[in-house]
Scaffold this active site. Structure first.
Site, mmCIF file in Angstrom:
data_model
loop_
_atom_site.group_PDB
_atom_site.id
_atom_site.type_symbol
_atom_site.label_atom_id
_atom_site.label_comp_id
_atom_site.label_asym_id
_atom_site.label_seq_id
_atom_site.Cartn_x
_atom_site.Cartn_y
_atom_site.Cartn_z
ATOM 1 N N VAL A 3 0.839 -1.200 0.000
ATOM 2 C CA VAL A 3 0.000 0.000 0.000
ATOM 3 C C VAL A 3 0.876 1.252 0.000
ATOM 4 O O VAL A 3 0.774 2.088 -0.887
ATOM 5 C CB VAL A 3 -0.969 0.017 1.208
ATOM 6 N N CYS A 4 1.739 1.393 0.974
ATOM 7 C CA CYS A 4 2.482 2.647 1.168
ATOM 8 C C CYS A 4 3.645 2.826 0.200
ATOM 9 O O CYS A 4 3.997 3.963 -0.124
ATOM 10 C CB CYS A 4 2.998 2.727 2.601
#
Length: 189
Positions: A112-113
């Site tokens: 995600v990040c």
């Protein structure tokens, strides 16, 4: 990737978010993250830190950053819930301010990040090496999918000890001699 052409970008290495990592040993992730930050600081490399809502469940950035990279810590970009850090103009401005086209980038979590800003940076003309040993994920399948997608987009993969070796090129000359103790005390104890 050399110290004079490269910036270190650490995304969301936060106490709460790091608890989501299940694909790597979280103790190693923390240890390697601190080691690469120390190396970048010793080499005089620009360091960009960002966090997602430190006052929420994600928690603050790992506290060692305040001591070992105080300027980067003080200048960190605290994003208001944006998944892709690249969507925050302050983050992009901080990257541009480094004047570097090579980015050593890591994010918690990788799926995600890290994935979105890494791909966005490549699309913006940067060369990105993702530090996979400090960018774990909650699930093996999401980690695999993120790695495949990043690789197809042109993100290169590396690990902390490999990145440090590439930056110094010689362990017994100049900066290499300063970084060798970090390698053996913090990465390969």
């Amino acid at each position: 990737f050399r110290p004079d052409t490269t910036a270190l970008v650490l995304i969301d290495h936060q106490i709460g978010t790091m608890q989501l990592i299940k694909t790597l040993d979280i103790v190693d992730v923390r240890r390697f993250t601190i080691a690469i930050a120390k190396c970048a600081q010793l080499l005089g490399m620009p360091i960009v830190l960002t966090a997602d809502q430190e006052d929420h469940i994600q928690g603050p950035l790992i506290p060692e950053f305040a001591k070992i990279i105080p300027e980067a810590y003080a200048a960190r970009i605290n994003r208001p819930g944006l998944v892709n850090a690249w969507d925050d103009p302050r983050f992009v401005a901080a990257i541009e301010k480094t004047g570097r086209k090579n980015l050593l980038m890591a994010g918690v979590t990788a799926d995600v990040c890290l994935i979105f800003p890494a791909i966005s940076a490549v699309e913006a003309g940067y060369r990105v090496q993702a530090l996979l040993d400090i960018s774990g994920s909650p699930f093996e399948v999401s980690e695999m999918a993120a790695r495949n997608r990043m690789e197809r987009a042109g993100v290169e993969f590396t690990a902390t000890n490999t990145a440090i070796a590439e930056l110094v090129q010689d362990w017994f000359q100049g900066d290499g001699a300063k970084l060798l103790p970090i390698l053996f005390k913090e990465i390969l104890p």
